[in-house]
Design an enzyme around this catalytic site. Structure first.
Site, PDB file in Angstrom:
ATOM      1  N   TYR A  65       0.829  -1.208   0.000  1.00 33.88           N
ATOM      2  CA  TYR A  65       0.000   0.000   0.000  1.00 33.88           C
ATOM      3  C   TYR A  65       0.862   1.257   0.000  1.00 33.88           C
ATOM      4  O   TYR A  65       0.707   2.124  -0.861  1.00 33.88           O
ATOM      5  CB  TYR A  65      -0.909   0.012   1.232  1.00 33.88           C
ATOM      6  CG  TYR A  65      -2.366  -0.224   0.947  1.00 33.88           C
ATOM      7  CD1 TYR A  65      -3.360   0.495   1.601  1.00 33.88           C
ATOM      8  CD2 TYR A  65      -2.764  -1.184   0.032  1.00 33.88           C
ATOM      9  CE1 TYR A  65      -4.698   0.259   1.350  1.00 33.88           C
ATOM     10  CE2 TYR A  65      -4.092  -1.429  -0.215  1.00 33.88           C
ATOM     11  CZ  TYR A  65      -5.056  -0.713   0.456  1.00 33.88           C
ATOM     12  OH  TYR A  65      -6.385  -0.949   0.222  1.00 33.88           O
ATOM     13  N   GLU A  86       2.228   6.604  -6.709  1.00 31.67           N
ATOM     14  CA  GLU A  86       1.171   7.451  -7.260  1.00 31.67           C
ATOM     15  C   GLU A  86       1.440   8.922  -6.970  1.00 31.67           C
ATOM     16  O   GLU A  86       1.376   9.774  -7.864  1.00 31.67           O
ATOM     17  CB  GLU A  86      -0.181   7.043  -6.654  1.00 31.67           C
ATOM     18  CG  GLU A  86      -0.658   5.663  -7.081  1.00 31.67           C
ATOM     19  CD  GLU A  86      -1.855   5.182  -6.263  1.00 31.67           C
ATOM     20  OE1 GLU A  86      -2.612   6.019  -5.749  1.00 31.67           O
ATOM     21  OE2 GLU A  86      -2.030   3.952  -6.154  1.00 31.67           O
TER      22      GLU A  86
END
Lengths: 252, 308
Positions: free
Chosen positions: A174, A181
């Site tokens: 994660y 991102e």
């Protein structure tokens, strides 16, 4: 397959033309067709899950082959660009099929479609960034495990390893994906500002203005409240699921 | 004469919160709520949800103890609904906000468009017209809230007001920003477009007001029960022949006319969201009517005649 044929004159580091024409056009099209088909036909859920997980294996294999072929990782985005786009966009269909919270799934799919199309595809200069590779790898590994988990669950033969992997590896994956991102969006910012991408300013006859640069900054800020929530939700799920298995094992 | 005993349990923990002895059989739930309130002053009646089943619906104040499916020792469940706020108060706050926020932009407060443009006014007459219409709309809503509306529920949870205000006030600011902007572009078809929009606006506002009055008249006797609304002599109410919630129909019409008048995308977006929200409310109401009344007119659609 994903890596395609065709040699390259440069040494594979930065600043090259994105390749077009090569690529798994037929495979990606077939994927889209059968995704739509799945929704209409009444295939047993487990088969659907299995087929869904195959797509991510396609990307993973594509990545590995491209790396082996070129010996570097800077242009790997181009190798998996087409399948990534098709599979990620196709993931919109899954929001209905996948056995998980609709809101969380929808949110995750939307954020990935956004990263794939509205950032990485739209801002060409960003496609050679390492951060792109970072999130693609994170997504790929996460999804392969997740779909295997669903597939095996539906077949009622869930190996503990898969369950453990799904509820443990996210701890690294994660943050890895989110960093990739955020770094990608951050890298795209100067180019968006310069080119005025997706922005419209006054005056215009629709009396509307939109600044994509500011929008991207707001998106980045939104990670601050949203990411911890998702992360702690998964940690909470982990405690629930893995401790439940422990008790189950003890009672046997 | 049998007197009842009522025990009230917490809906989640099932612990006994209070035991009422010697309750009259014809006691209403309102009376039981007020007795419970004496034991727990912090839980005023509006925030008490009293039900027969822990997961069931809240009982209405008018219900009578002996008519409920309970024995002489009744077990009721209590759930705290959280701090409550009256509907009238909510509406007053929700509607006063946009009214004044719009003025901040219309009069071009310095912090809005910068110091150079402060307190200037727009050269376009449509901008003044838009301000008049917007203000008229919210003043009308405030007047209706005070004098016309009769609410079936007294209160709503306090947290709703934050959500609702953010929505109404936020959108008012957003659309006021563009309409009153120095770089505002008036509608493409000029006076024709604006005049058409004004006429549509006035008709829809009149229609909306007529419906609110008609609905209010259904409850003139102070009752809180639902009745089927019918068209009256007022032509605006003839929409009741075709639609269950013509007030929402007219409201959407008002916002469409405002969008045409200002030719502004944010207004259009707000109109779209209003339409979606009101369609949901209209469908809800429509199906409630269908459930409660066997003789409900079958021609009627929820919000758009023949379509939706």
């Amino acid at each position: 397959m994903a890596a395609g044929g065709g040699g390259r004159a440069d040494n594979g580091y930065g600043g090259q033309q994105p390749r077009r024409g090569e690529g798994p056009g037929a495979l990606a099209t077939a994927d889209l067709v059968y995704q739509g088909f799945l929704c209409i036909c009444a295939l047993p859920n487990a088969s659907i899950m299995f087929l869904l997980s195959c797509r991510w294996l396609v990307i993973a294999v594509g990545l590995v082959r491209a790396y082996l072929a070129k010996g570097s990782y800077h242009s790997l985005y181009y190798s998996i660009e087409k399948p990534l786009k098709f599979f990620q966009t196709g993931a919109l269909l899954e929001v209905c099929i996948v056995p998980s919270s609709v809101v969380l799934t929808a949110f995750q799919v939307m954020s990935r479609v956004f990263l794939t199309w509205a950032v990485t595809h739209s801002v060409k200069e960003v496609q050679t960034e390492d951060s792109v590779l970072l999130f693609v790898v994170a997504w790929t590994i996460t999804e392969i495990i997740r779909y295997s988990f669903y597939t095996f669950s539906l077949l009622n033969h869930l190996p503990y390893l898969i369950k453990w992997a799904r509820y443990t590896l996210f701890i690294i994956l994660y943050p890895m994906g989110v960093s990739g991102e955020l770094l990608t969006i951050y890298a795209a910012l100067p180019f968006v500002r310069q080119s005025g991408l997706y922005s419209i300013s006054l005056p215009n006859k629709y009396n509307f203005s939109f600044d994509y640069y500011t929008f991207l900054i707001l998106v980045m800020i939104s990670y601050i409240p949203l990411f911890p929530q998702l992360y702690f939700h998964m940690l909470h799920q982990r405690r629930k699921v893995l401790s439940h298995t422990e008790e189950h094992k003890k009672s046997e | 004469f049998v007197s009842y005993q009522v025990e009230i349990l917490d809906w989640k923990t099932k612990e006994q919160l209070c035991f009422l002895d010697k309750v009259e059989p014809n006691a209403t739930i309102r009376e039981i709520r007020s007795m419970f309130h004496k034991f727990y002053p912090q839980w005023y009646p509006a925030r008490q949800s009293i039900k027969l089943d822990p997961k069931g619906k809240s009982l209405r104040n008018e219900e009578i103890l002996q008519h409920l499916p309970v024995g002489t020792t009744a077990t009721l469940y209590f759930k705290d609904l959280g701090p409550q706020i009256g509907w009238t108060t909510v509406f007053l706050i929700e509607y006063t906000g946009p009214l004044f926020i719009y003025f901040l932009f219309y009069f071009r407060m310095p912090f809005v468009y910068g110091l150079d443009e402060r307190f200037t006014s727009s050269p376009h007459p449509v901008v003044n017209l838009a301000c008049i219409c917007h203000s008229f709309h919210y003043i009308k809503r405030l007047i209706e809230t005070i004098f016309v509306h009769r609410f079936s529920h007294g209160t709503m949870p306090l947290r709703n007001i934050v959500k609702n205000c953010l929505y109404y006030w936020g959108f008012a600011a957003w659309l006021a920003y563009y309409i009153n902007h120095p770089l505002y572009t008036p509608p493409s078809y000029g006076k024709k477009q604006i005049n058409f929009a004004v006429i549509m606006f006035l008709l829809c506002e009149a229609g909306n007001f007529s419906i609110h009055v008609a609905l209010s008249d259904l409850r003139r006797d102070g009752s809180k029960t639902r009745k089927i609304p019918y068209p009256t002599k007022n032509p605006f109410t003839w929409l009741f022949f075709f639609v269950s919630c013509p007030n929402y129909t007219y409201e959407v019409g008002t916002w469409i006319s405002f969008t045409i008048m200002t030719q502004c995308v944010p207004v259009g977006l707000f109109t779209l969201l209003c339409f979606i929200q009101m369609t949901i409310w209209a469908k809800d109401k429509h199906y409630t009517y269908l459930r409660e009344f066997k003789d409900y007119p079958s021609v009627r659609m929820p919000i758009i005649p023949f379509l939706l």
